[in-house]
Enzyme design. Structure first.
Site, PDB file in Angstrom:
ATOM      1  N   HIS A  51       0.819  -1.214   0.000  1.00  0.00           N
ATOM      2  CA  HIS A  51       0.000   0.000   0.000  1.00  0.00           C
ATOM      3  C   HIS A  51       0.857   1.270   0.000  1.00  0.00           C
ATOM      4  N   SER A  74       1.372  -0.183  -5.451  1.00  0.00           N
ATOM      5  CA  SER A  74       0.534  -0.515  -4.315  1.00  0.00           C
ATOM      6  C   SER A  74       0.053  -1.963  -4.464  1.00  0.00           C
ATOM      7  N   SER A  79      -5.846   1.782  -2.045  1.00  0.00           N
ATOM      8  CA  SER A  79      -5.128   2.136  -0.808  1.00  0.00           C
ATOM      9  C   SER A  79      -4.054   3.196  -0.976  1.00  0.00           C
ATOM     10  N   ASP A 128       2.984  -7.729  -0.102  1.00  0.00           N
ATOM     11  CA  ASP A 128       1.910  -7.598   0.891  1.00  0.00           C
ATOM     12  C   ASP A 128       0.665  -8.231   0.276  1.00  0.00           C
ATOM     13  N   GLU A 189       4.401  -9.349   4.077  1.00  0.00           N
ATOM     14  CA  GLU A 189       3.899  -8.441   5.109  1.00  0.00           C
ATOM     15  C   GLU A 189       2.706  -8.985   5.863  1.00  0.00           C
ATOM     16  N   ASN A 214       4.902 -11.097   8.725  1.00  0.00           N
ATOM     17  CA  ASN A 214       3.638 -10.993   9.464  1.00  0.00           C
ATOM     18  C   ASN A 214       3.717 -11.611  10.844  1.00  0.00           C
ATOM     19  N   LYS A 219       4.979  -7.421  14.622  1.00  0.00           N
ATOM     20  CA  LYS A 219       4.143  -7.050  13.484  1.00  0.00           C
ATOM     21  C   LYS A 219       2.705  -7.453  13.781  1.00  0.00           C
ATOM     22  N   ASP A 223       0.455  -4.301  14.550  1.00  0.00           N
ATOM     23  CA  ASP A 223      -0.209  -3.816  13.338  1.00  0.00           C
ATOM     24  C   ASP A 223      -1.610  -4.434  13.220  1.00  0.00           C
ATOM     25  N   ASN A 224      -1.693  -5.749  13.236  1.00  0.00           N
ATOM     26  CA  ASN A 224      -2.971  -6.422  12.972  1.00  0.00           C
ATOM     27  C   ASN A 224      -3.988  -6.133  14.071  1.00  0.00           C
ATOM     28  N   CYS A 228      -5.574  -2.086  13.406  1.00  0.00           N
ATOM     29  CA  CYS A 228      -6.986  -2.202  13.023  1.00  0.00           C
ATOM     30  C   CYS A 228      -7.895  -1.596  14.090  1.00  0.00           C
ATOM     31  N   HIS A 334      -7.422  -8.874   3.732  1.00  0.00           N
ATOM     32  CA  HIS A 334      -6.569  -8.370   2.660  1.00  0.00           C
ATOM     33  C   HIS A 334      -7.257  -8.343   1.305  1.00  0.00           C
ATOM     34  N   HIS A 390      -3.499   2.304   8.990  1.00  0.00           N
ATOM     35  CA  HIS A 390      -2.973   2.414  10.341  1.00  0.00           C
ATOM     36  C   HIS A 390      -2.107   3.658  10.498  1.00  0.00           C
ATOM     37  N   SER A 398       6.030  -2.709  12.210  1.00  0.00           N
ATOM     38  CA  SER A 398       5.952  -3.609  11.049  1.00  0.00           C
ATOM     39  C   SER A 398       7.126  -3.394  10.117  1.00  0.00           C
ATOM     40  N   GLN A 402      10.304  -5.429   8.275  1.00  0.00           N
ATOM     41  CA  GLN A 402      10.538  -5.505   6.835  1.00  0.00           C
ATOM     42  C   GLN A 402      12.003  -5.165   6.518  1.00  0.00           C
TER      43      GLN A 402
HETATM   44  P1  NAD Z   1      -5.822 -14.593  11.807  1.00  0.00           P
HETATM   45  O1  NAD Z   1      -5.568 -15.915  11.179  1.00  0.00           O
HETATM   46  O2  NAD Z   1      -5.141 -14.199  13.063  1.00  0.00           O
HETATM   47  O3  NAD Z   1      -7.387 -14.415  12.071  1.00  0.00           O
HETATM   48  C1  NAD Z   1      -8.359 -14.851  11.175  1.00  0.00           C
HETATM   49  C2  NAD Z   1      -9.455 -15.485  12.033  1.00  0.00           C
HETATM   50  O4  NAD Z   1     -10.596 -15.766  11.204  1.00  0.00           O
HETATM   51  C3  NAD Z   1      -9.012 -16.812  12.649  1.00  0.00           C
HETATM   52  O5  NAD Z   1      -9.177 -16.790  14.047  1.00  0.00           O
HETATM   53  C4  NAD Z   1      -9.914 -17.850  11.988  1.00  0.00           C
HETATM   54  O6  NAD Z   1     -10.268 -18.901  12.860  1.00  0.00           O
HETATM   55  C5  NAD Z   1     -11.124 -17.002  11.612  1.00  0.00           C
HETATM   56  N1  NAD Z   1     -11.919 -17.573  10.525  1.00  0.00           N
HETATM   57  C6  NAD Z   1     -11.478 -18.215   9.415  1.00  0.00           C
HETATM   58  N2  NAD Z   1     -12.535 -18.600   8.671  1.00  0.00           N
HETATM   59  C7  NAD Z   1     -13.655 -18.185   9.321  1.00  0.00           C
HETATM   60  C8  NAD Z   1     -15.046 -18.273   9.064  1.00  0.00           C
HETATM   61  N3  NAD Z   1     -15.501 -18.921   7.976  1.00  0.00           N
HETATM   62  N4  NAD Z   1     -15.906 -17.717   9.946  1.00  0.00           N
HETATM   63  C9  NAD Z   1     -15.449 -17.090  11.058  1.00  0.00           C
HETATM   64  N5  NAD Z   1     -14.141 -16.971  11.372  1.00  0.00           N
HETATM   65  C10 NAD Z   1     -13.261 -17.521  10.498  1.00  0.00           C
HETATM   66  O7  NAD Z   1      -5.532 -13.513  10.651  1.00  0.00           O
HETATM   67  P2  NAD Z   1      -5.336 -11.935  10.891  1.00  0.00           P
HETATM   68  O8  NAD Z   1      -3.901 -11.669  11.126  1.00  0.00           O
HETATM   69  O9  NAD Z   1      -6.342 -11.483  11.843  1.00  0.00           O
HETATM   70  O10 NAD Z   1      -5.667 -11.367   9.400  1.00  0.00           O
HETATM   71  C11 NAD Z   1      -6.956 -11.456   8.899  1.00  0.00           C
HETATM   72  C12 NAD Z   1      -6.979 -10.799   7.533  1.00  0.00           C
HETATM   73  O11 NAD Z   1      -6.694  -9.389   7.651  1.00  0.00           O
HETATM   74  C13 NAD Z   1      -5.923 -11.331   6.563  1.00  0.00           C
HETATM   75  O12 NAD Z   1      -6.427 -11.285   5.247  1.00  0.00           O
HETATM   76  C14 NAD Z   1      -4.792 -10.309   6.713  1.00  0.00           C
HETATM   77  O13 NAD Z   1      -3.939 -10.340   5.577  1.00  0.00           O
HETATM   78  C15 NAD Z   1      -5.581  -9.043   6.813  1.00  0.00           C
HETATM   79  N6  NAD Z   1      -4.943  -7.864   7.448  1.00  0.00           N
HETATM   80  C16 NAD Z   1      -5.454  -6.662   7.069  1.00  0.00           C
HETATM   81  C17 NAD Z   1      -4.925  -5.510   7.655  1.00  0.00           C
HETATM   82  C18 NAD Z   1      -5.478  -4.176   7.248  1.00  0.00           C
HETATM   83  O14 NAD Z   1      -4.857  -3.151   7.586  1.00  0.00           O
HETATM   84  N7  NAD Z   1      -6.592  -4.131   6.534  1.00  0.00           N
HETATM   85  C19 NAD Z   1      -3.888  -5.593   8.589  1.00  0.00           C
HETATM   86  C20 NAD Z   1      -3.414  -6.854   8.947  1.00  0.00           C
HETATM   87  C21 NAD Z   1      -3.951  -7.998   8.366  1.00  0.00           C
HETATM   88  N1  3DD Z   2      -1.712  -1.384   6.325  1.00  0.00           N
HETATM   89  C1  3DD Z   2      -2.577  -0.784   7.177  1.00  0.00           C
HETATM   90  N2  3DD Z   2      -2.309   0.520   7.276  1.00  0.00           N
HETATM   91  C2  3DD Z   2      -1.213   0.766   6.506  1.00  0.00           C
HETATM   92  C3  3DD Z   2      -0.460   1.932   6.240  1.00  0.00           C
HETATM   93  N3  3DD Z   2      -0.784   3.105   6.791  1.00  0.00           N
HETATM   94  N4  3DD Z   2       0.600   1.853   5.401  1.00  0.00           N
HETATM   95  C4  3DD Z   2       0.947   0.675   4.823  1.00  0.00           C
HETATM   96  C5  3DD Z   2       0.262  -0.505   5.042  1.00  0.00           C
HETATM   97  C6  3DD Z   2      -0.821  -0.449   5.895  1.00  0.00           C
HETATM   98  C7  3DD Z   2      -1.713  -2.785   5.974  1.00  0.00           C
HETATM   99  C8  3DD Z   2      -0.716  -3.460   6.876  1.00  0.00           C
HETATM  100  O1  3DD Z   2      -1.387  -3.705   8.106  1.00  0.00           O
HETATM  101  C9  3DD Z   2      -0.215  -4.775   6.333  1.00  0.00           C
HETATM  102  O2  3DD Z   2       0.791  -5.092   7.183  1.00  0.00           O
HETATM  103  C10 3DD Z   2      -1.224  -5.875   6.392  1.00  0.00           C
HETATM  104  O3  3DD Z   2      -2.175  -5.809   5.626  1.00  0.00           O
HETATM  105  O4  3DD Z   2      -0.977  -6.842   7.145  1.00  0.00           O
END
Ligand code: NAD
Ligand code: 3DD
Length: 468
Positions: A51, A74, A79, A128, A189, A214, A219, A223-224, A228, A334, A390, A398, A402
């Protein structure tokens, strides 16, 4: 011009915000200072698919300060922060990213990011979600068997990737073999990208070493969770400006991201429901005071739905057809396959209305029975599609990982193919680099205490796998 951004005139604004971010990213700046003299990445070509935000700009300039030759795109069509991309382009780093790319433009940017001026590929990749890794591996496989690019697919994105790879094949049918020959390693990532890497490793398809960033504790447990916790409600509020207090919110998944999201919605005084498949995470949700139920039960009472699973088809068209009127539906996982958006688009008699454009995508879908739902960011990650993701401080941890991952790859270019974790002592060092900023004062173990709990005085401390 070896870049493509929305508006290069945004560079000065981007530079101002990068300067602010640097003060919020103490660990990353400390690593930049520590290694700048050594130049561990000197002469190394690094391509990044992550991103293109202000925080990522600080990562890019850290890798550059350590000697790397960088190209960037990206990893999501919504994003990019256009002023960040402009500032990076103006600083002379080839970047191909803008907010609101089409899918074809996204994959064309990915190809440009992977192609250096002499036609060669990168030595190292920051990935990522795995799209850069996918393009290289699928291109390599297609050079061995071009027929795979003609395999029928219903998925529009697969058709686009195949089309772009076919064009590349026609230009040079050994391009990706040459890229792989120069490729020394990948850093990944995010959770979903790690899932993809482990799947490739298991199938014997992974062609190079990959560092699982990750699952560094500093991280995913920061981050997660905390990232979030900050950015989910930011995205929902910017999209809908809705009162969350008193509403019922359903969080699908209670892993790292789900935990942060549930806490954020609880902090807003929403009534939080959780769905889970993992009994340990489900029990954790109960211990946090959340009701654990299925989507089938939640559709009758929830006003807001958030998918956080990294899985597919979590919110189905049947769920959306049964939701309360004016329900808000979004994803923070993601990829955009957690919500059945394609089926929603094709639902007989559905009426789609754009409320906000690509700067903060909000669409209203009205079903034939008259009830409507709001879909945020077209089902793509809402915190980066409808807000700015974030904040800098949590991205600093994070991106320390990297940077350390890429120094490690540069020092071990011939490591065997496989997926590797970052050393625990480095993980703890990343945490240490962030304490002073928050005024945290670490207590020092005595030798007697270290012996008593069986650790070295200077760590690593948590012998067992860290659990949140
Ligand atoms: P994680 O594996 O820790 O958590 C996912 C959870 O979902 C698990 O506990 C799993 O049991 C549950 N799950 C799976 N299938 C399911 C279903 N059918 N119903 C209900 N629950 C279910 O993963 P995470 O680290 O929390 O990441 C989750 C997603 O978010 C990934 O795609 C990751 O890449 C993404 N992510 C996004 C950001 C962001 O900024 N948007 C940041 C970090 C991670
Ligand atoms: N992600 C969330 N916020 C972000 C930011 N401000 N810059 C770059 C990436 C950013 C996504 C991350 O959390 C990535 O590590 C993921 O998706 O796990």
């Amino acid at each position: 011009m070896d870049y493509k951004v929305k508006d290069i005139n945004l560079a000065a604004f981007g530079r101002q915000e990068i300067a602010i971010a640097e003060h919020e990213m103490p660990g990353l700046m400390a690593i930049r200072e520590k290694y700048a003299k050594e130049q561990p990445l000197k002469g190394i070509k690094i391509s990044g698919s992550l991103h293109m935000t202000i925080q990522t700009a600080v990562l890019i300039e850290t890798l550059k300060a350590l000697g790397a030759d960088i190209r960037w795109a990206s990893c999501n069509i919504f994003s990019t922060q256009d002023h960040a991309a402009a500032a990076i382009a103006a600083a002379g780093v080839p970047v191909f990213a803008w907010k609101g790319e089409t899918l074809r433009e996204y994959w064309e940017c990915t190809l440009k990011m992977l192609t250096f001026p002499d036609g060669s590929g990168p030595n190292q990749i920051v990935d990522d979600g795995g799209d850069a890794t996918l393009m290289i591996h699928r291109g390599y496989a297609a050079e061995n068997n071009p027929a795979i690019l003609d395999e029928p697919s219903e998925v529009e994105e697969v058709k686009i990737i195949n089309s772009i790879l076919k064009e590349q094949l026609a230009r040079d049918n050994q391009h990706w073999h040459k890229v792989v020959a120069d490729l020394r390693g990948i850093s990944e990532e995010t959770t979903t990208g790690v899932h993809r890497l482990l799947h490739m490793e298991k199938k014997g398809e992974l062609l190079v070493q990959a560092i699982n960033v990750n699952d560094a504790v500093t991280k995913s447990k920061f981050d997660n969770i905390y990232g979030c916790r900050h950015s989910l409600t930011d995205g929902i509020k910017r999209a809908m400006d809705v009162m969350l207090a008193g509403k019922t919110a359903m969080v699908c998944g209670y892993g790292d991201v789900g935990k942060g999201c549930a806490e954020a919605l609880h902090n807003e005084r929403a009534r939080v429901l959780v769905s889970e498949v993992d009994p340990i995470c489900a029990l954790q949700a109960c211990m946090a005071g959340f009701k654990v139920c299925t989507m089938e039960n939640a559709v009758k009472e929830a006003d807001v739905f958030v998918t956080t699973t990294g899985n597919c088809n979590i919110i189905t068209i049947e769920h959306m057809a049964a939701m309360r009127d004016q329900a808000i539906v979004c994803n923070i996982g993601h990829f955009d396959n957690e919500i059945e958006v394609n089926k929603l688009e094709k639902f007989p008699g559905i009426v789609k209305e754009e409320i906000k454009g690509s700067f903060c995508p909000v669409h209203k879908y009205t079903f034939p029975d008259g009830h409507s739902i709001y879909l945020l960011a077209e089902g793509r990650l809402v915190n980066l599609g409808c807000a700015t993701g974030h904040p800098s401080f949590v991205m600093s941890t994070s991106f320390c990982n990297q940077t350390l991952a890429h120094i490690d790859i540069a020092r071990n270019p011939d490591r065997a193919v496989g997926v590797y974790l970052i050393d625990k002592k480095l993980d703890e060092e990343v945490a240490r680099l962030h304490l002073a900023k928050l005024g945290a004062e670490l207590t020092r173990l005595t030798q007697e205490q270290a012996d008593y709990i069986g650790v070295e005085i200077d760590g690593p401390y948590k012998s067992q796998e860290y659990r949140y």
